[in-house]
Design an enzyme around this catalytic site. Structure first.
Site, PDB file in Angstrom:
ATOM      1  N   HIS A 106       0.846  -1.199   0.000  1.00 25.78           N
ATOM      2  CA  HIS A 106       0.000   0.000   0.000  1.00 25.78           C
ATOM      3  C   HIS A 106       0.872   1.236   0.000  1.00 25.78           C
ATOM      4  O   HIS A 106       2.029   1.194   0.449  1.00 25.78           O
ATOM      5  CB  HIS A 106      -0.937   0.020   1.217  1.00 25.78           C
ATOM      6  CG  HIS A 106      -0.233  -0.107   2.513  1.00 25.78           C
ATOM      7  ND1 HIS A 106       0.179  -1.326   3.024  1.00 25.78           N
ATOM      8  CD2 HIS A 106       0.173   0.814   3.420  1.00 25.78           C
ATOM      9  CE1 HIS A 106       0.778  -1.145   4.174  1.00 25.78           C
ATOM     10  NE2 HIS A 106       0.806   0.165   4.440  1.00 25.78           N
ATOM     11  N   HIS A 157       0.867   5.308   1.189  1.00 27.45           N
ATOM     12  CA  HIS A 157       0.236   6.355   1.998  1.00 27.45           C
ATOM     13  C   HIS A 157       0.223   7.656   1.205  1.00 27.45           C
ATOM     14  O   HIS A 157       1.267   8.052   0.652  1.00 27.45           O
ATOM     15  CB  HIS A 157       1.041   6.607   3.281  1.00 27.45           C
ATOM     16  CG  HIS A 157       1.160   5.425   4.182  1.00 27.45           C
ATOM     17  ND1 HIS A 157       0.375   5.273   5.301  1.00 27.45           N
ATOM     18  CD2 HIS A 157       1.969   4.336   4.147  1.00 27.45           C
ATOM     19  CE1 HIS A 157       0.703   4.149   5.921  1.00 27.45           C
ATOM     20  NE2 HIS A 157       1.670   3.562   5.243  1.00 27.45           N
TER      21      HIS A 157
HETATM   22  P1  5GP Z   1       2.111   0.501   7.270  1.00 27.66           P
HETATM   23  O1  5GP Z   1       2.607   0.613   8.676  1.00 27.66           O
HETATM   24  O2  5GP Z   1       1.969  -0.957   6.944  1.00 27.66           O
HETATM   25  O3  5GP Z   1       2.882   1.270   6.232  1.00 27.66           O
HETATM   26  O4  5GP Z   1       0.686   1.182   7.245  1.00 27.66           O
HETATM   27  C1  5GP Z   1      -0.471   0.548   7.649  1.00 27.66           C
HETATM   28  C2  5GP Z   1      -1.502   1.617   7.840  1.00 27.66           C
HETATM   29  O5  5GP Z   1      -2.759   1.003   7.959  1.00 27.66           O
HETATM   30  C3  5GP Z   1      -1.301   2.468   9.095  1.00 27.66           C
HETATM   31  O6  5GP Z   1      -1.166   3.826   8.750  1.00 27.66           O
HETATM   32  C4  5GP Z   1      -2.543   2.201   9.928  1.00 27.66           C
HETATM   33  O7  5GP Z   1      -3.018   3.352  10.571  1.00 27.66           O
HETATM   34  C5  5GP Z   1      -3.533   1.688   8.900  1.00 27.66           C
HETATM   35  N1  5GP Z   1      -4.494   0.715   9.394  1.00 27.66           N
HETATM   36  C6  5GP Z   1      -4.279  -0.277  10.296  1.00 27.66           C
HETATM   37  N2  5GP Z   1      -5.405  -1.008  10.454  1.00 27.66           N
HETATM   38  C7  5GP Z   1      -6.338  -0.456   9.628  1.00 27.66           C
HETATM   39  C8  5GP Z   1      -7.704  -0.783   9.360  1.00 27.66           C
HETATM   40  O8  5GP Z   1      -8.282  -1.715   9.908  1.00 27.66           O
HETATM   41  N3  5GP Z   1      -8.341  -0.006   8.451  1.00 27.66           N
HETATM   42  C9  5GP Z   1      -7.729   1.061   7.827  1.00 27.66           C
HETATM   43  N4  5GP Z   1      -8.472   1.756   6.950  1.00 27.66           N
HETATM   44  N5  5GP Z   1      -6.450   1.398   8.065  1.00 27.66           N
HETATM   45  C10 5GP Z   1      -5.760   0.639   8.958  1.00 27.66           C
END
Ligand code: 5GP
Length: 143
Positions: free
Chosen positions: A105, A107
């Site tokens: 993903h 951001h």
């Molecule tokens: P990463 O740390 O993997 O780059 O980002 C994961 C993102 O997913 C984080 O910014 C976190 O806030 C978001 N996130 C975690 N759980 C959920 C969820 O259940 N739904 C949504 N929409 N975002 C989530």
């Protein structure tokens, strides 16, 4: 260095399958975009390819064309919707980088002059705030 396998039980895979809800702002045959529930700033949106991979490191190269053209669309839309001064685009790979959800993903975070990002995975936003920002972003994507 060990390579972990993709886990179909990850939270974004569940969101893509519609098993848990999300505030979606965009969907096409290859990509979905929805609001981050713990935003690092108002309008923080996640752009997620439907093709399964843990992150950029194991993704098929064909993932990136559709993914990043949607990142650009969403970045333009969040900038307009939130009247932002700029946009941070960020993508994390494996725990050492801070990645917490293991489905690729990107951001997309609206930025405002002089205002720092909130912590990564900090505080849950109210659903009504996420819904309101999602509505503004959908409107900007449609215009
Ligand atoms: P990463 O740390 O993997 O780059 O980002 C994961 C993102 O997913 C984080 O910014 C976190 O806030 C978001 N996130 C975690 N759980 C959920 C969820 O259940 N739904 C949504 N929409 N975002 C989530």
């Amino acid at each position: 260095m060990t390579e972990a396998a993709y886990d179909t039980g990850n939270i974004f895979a569940k969101i893509l399958r519609g098993e848990i809800p999300s505030h979606r702002v965009y969907e096409d045959e290859a990509v979905v975009a929805f609001m981050d529930v713990m935003p690092q700033g108002p309008g923080h949106t996640l752009v997620v390819p439907k093709a399964p991979s843990r992150n950029l490191l194991d993704a098929a190269p064909s993932t990136f064309g559709p993914l990043f053209s949607t990142v650009q669309k969403v970045a333009r839309a969040v900038r307009k919707a939130l009247n932002a001064d700029g946009v941070t685009v960020m993508q994390l790979n494996e725990p050492a980088s801070g990645q917490t959800v293991y489905h690729l993903h990107v951001h997309v975070i609206p930025r405002f002059d002089g205002i720092p990002l909130k912590p990564h995975t900090g505080t849950m936003e109210k659903p009504e705030v996420l819904a309101e920002n999602a509505e503004k972003i959908r409107a900007a994507l449609g215009s």
